[in-house]
Design a protein around this motif. Structure first.
Motif, short mmCIF file in Angstrom:
data_model
loop_
_atom_site.label_atom_id
_atom_site.label_comp_id
_atom_site.label_asym_id
_atom_site.label_seq_id
_atom_site.Cartn_x
_atom_site.Cartn_y
_atom_site.Cartn_z
N ALA A 191 0.82 -1.21 0.00
CA ALA A 191 0.00 0.00 0.00
C ALA A 191 0.85 1.26 0.00
CB ALA A 191 -0.93 0.00 1.21
N THR A 192 2.04 1.19 0.56
CA THR A 192 2.91 2.36 0.68
C THR A 192 3.36 2.85 -0.70
OG1 THR A 192 3.71 1.66 2.84
CG2 THR A 192 5.08 3.23 1.63
N ILE A 193 3.28 4.16 -0.91
CA ILE A 193 3.72 4.80 -2.14
C ILE A 193 4.95 5.63 -1.84
CG2 ILE A 193 3.11 6.50 -3.91
CD1 ILE A 193 0.15 5.52 -3.40
N TYR A 194 5.98 5.44 -2.64
CA TYR A 194 7.24 6.17 -2.46
C TYR A 194 7.25 7.37 -3.41
CZ TYR A 194 8.83 2.19 0.25
OH TYR A 194 8.93 1.22 1.22
N VAL A 195 7.63 8.52 -2.89
CA VAL A 195 7.74 9.72 -3.69
C VAL A 195 9.22 10.09 -3.80
CG1 VAL A 195 7.06 12.12 -4.01
CG2 VAL A 195 5.47 10.49 -2.93
N LEU A 196 9.74 10.04 -5.02
CA LEU A 196 11.13 10.39 -5.29
C LEU A 196 11.17 11.85 -5.69
CD1 LEU A 196 12.08 7.23 -7.39
CD2 LEU A 196 11.99 7.48 -4.90
N LYS A 197 11.81 12.66 -4.90
CA LYS A 197 11.82 14.10 -5.15
C LYS A 197 12.67 14.46 -6.36
CE LYS A 197 11.65 16.97 -1.77
NZ LYS A 197 11.90 17.78 -0.56
N GLY A 198 12.33 15.60 -6.95
CA GLY A 198 12.95 16.03 -8.19
C GLY A 198 14.43 16.29 -8.09
N GLY A 199 15.04 16.31 -9.29
CA GLY A 199 16.47 16.42 -9.38
C GLY A 199 17.13 15.06 -9.40
#
Length: 493
Positions: A191-199
């Protein structure tokens, strides 16, 4: 993306969603999200490009290794196989090696992840084995350039490989914290969603990582069904819609969640529940400056055991939840079926009206129009031949009384023929691939027992037309028709 309908119907109950461990997502996003729908430009020529999966393709004799196909737009004729890139994990510069069951290209999302002015593409390989971790999943970024997507790219490592499988199963790109850099939301079997930040840099390292966890089922239901990014409340940050199963007992139903962006990123604590649907599109239909949420609930109103499924319609239903400065207006959504107004067709069981969706401005009037896949439509004696409906946006929302268009392969000028199990409308895309400022229609199907095909229907500036239409096939695009490549089953967003 959905798993291909041929597989879905073989494994699901007649009224169920295509759920389970192999249900994947489709998304709508880029870094420069606004209430418009940005389109990909991988080679920086100012004309829209279209990328899509052939994730069942054989590569060097390896079944289901998968390929990604990119068709480059052209002022002189839109998209064709003449100007394309066809990429596998064996393509020079692409990290990894083509192996059976990798399903490279099954899920994709585009944005300018490295800030060089060219759109890049994130590519998931949900079946990738990582060392001894079977189906751990893989994720790569392929860089855009003046030559387009050439295969040069980098692996993006899974930050928690022991916590889930199918890393890269769902992808959505947008600027969730409003800092001007493209972020990437990544789903898996959990269920966990990973958000990879920009750059994201040349080594595949993002500018940071954080997680959100919506109240959906994890491993048993395969994690989120779809992730869709877009700007709903008109702010500088991109928002996210998550489609998923709420509990293990509702796998004929589902719940959608709106998660707003903020200066600190996506805020699950501010989320709201939306009408159901396993596919979502976001864009400004009524021209009020706020993105509207369109959800496809393509199932029937009762599931296999006779239970009434909330908010569904015979043969499928599309829900529109209009946006505002406070987010989606959940108190007054609009439901559309094939029995609404003068919408083409008639609502019938298993039509799958709303199986796929996309938004774009076909006539350049400033209101976004909606393409709807009706992949299970029976036409004459051809069961599951499939069709596509186009509804036009106005200041009052979608016009269901006049101007609607319906397309099938039997329509005059549309390439091909209505055949059993073609599932025309497996995916749909509205992008300006001629550079005239008007969105053209691209349709995926499962032509020829899962080989697949992509049909191009251009805009004439006022509506979609069949003049200049063409079909793009795997055999002319460097994709083997051994097995079931499912060429065109999922377009990048």
């Amino acid at each position: 993306m959905h798993k291909p309908l041929r597989l879905a119907l073989a494994t699901a109950t007649a009224a169920a969603l295509t759920g389970g461990l192999l249900t994947f997502s489709a998304v709508t996003a880029t870094a420069a999200d606004s209430t418009r729908v940005p389109q990909a430009d991988f080679n920086g020529d100012g004309i829209g490009d279209v990328a899509f999966s052939a994730d069942g393709a054989y590569v060097n004799g390896r079944s289901g290794a998968g390929q990604l196909v990119v068709l480059y737009g052209s002022k002189t004729g839109g998209v064709s196989s003449a100007k394309r890139s066809t990429i596998s994990q064996n393509t020079a510069g692409n990290p990894g090696t083509a192996e059976a069951g990798d399903h490279f290209g099954a899920e994709t999302a585009y944005a300018d992840f490295n800030g060089d002015g060219y759109d890049d593409i994130a590519v998931g390989s949900w079946g990738e084995d990582v060392g001894s971790d079977k189906d751990g999943g893989g994720l790569a970024i392929l860089w855009g350039s003046a030559s387009g997507i050439t295969g040069k790219g980098v692996t993006v490592a899974d930050p928690a490989p022991t916590a889930h499988d199918y890393w890269g199963k769902n992808l959505a790109a947008g600027d969730f914290d409003g800092d001007g850099k493209a972020d990437l939301a990544v789903g898996s079997s959990a269920a966990t969603i990973y958000v990879l930040k920009g750059g994201i840099n040349a080594s595949g390292v993002p500018g940071g990582t954080y997680t959100i966890k919506p109240p959906i089922m994890g491993t048993d239901a395969g994690g989120p069904l779809n992730l869709t990014a877009g700007n709903i409340n008109g702010g500088p940050e991109t928002d996210l819609v998550i489609d998923g199963y709420e509990t293990a007992t509702d796998q004929g139903w589902n719940k959608n969640y709106y998660v707003p962006g903020s200066s600190t990123g996506l805020r699950m604590s501010w989320s709201e529940t939306l009408k159901p649907g396993v596919i979502t599109a976001i864009g400004d239909i009524d021209g009020d400056g706020y993105g509207d949420v369109v959800s496809g609930a393509y199932w029937n109103p009762t599931d296999a055991d006779g239970t009434t499924v909330p908010d569904s319609g015979k043969g499928g239903k599309v829900w529109i939840t209009y946006g505002s400065d406070g987010g989606p207006i959940t108190t007054n959504p609009t439901g559309i079926t094939q029995d609404t107004g003068n919408v083409p067709g008639t609502a019938e069981g298993n039509d799958f009206f709303g199986y796929e969706l996309d938004l774009g401005d076909i006539n350049g009037d400033g209101f976004l129009d909606l393409a709807i896949g009706v992949a299970g439509e029976n036409i004459g004696t051809a069961t599951n031949a499939g069709a596509v409906t186009v509804l036009y946006g106005t200041a009052k929302g979608l016009d269901t009384d006049s101007g609607a268009q319906g397309f099938a392969q039997s329509a005059p000028g549309v390439p091909g023929n209505d055949e059993k199990d073609d599932y025309f409308g497996t995916d749909v895309k509205l992008d300006d691939v001629t550079g005239d400022g008007k969105a053209d229609l691209i349709v995926g199907s499962q032509e020829n027992a899962g080989n697949g095909a992509v049909t191009y229907l251009p805009s004439d500036g006022k509506k979609i037309t069949t003049t200049g239409s063409r079909i793009v096939s795997p055999s002319t695009s460097g994709v083997s028709t051994t097995g079931t490549p499912y060429f065109g089953a999922n377009f990048a967003d």
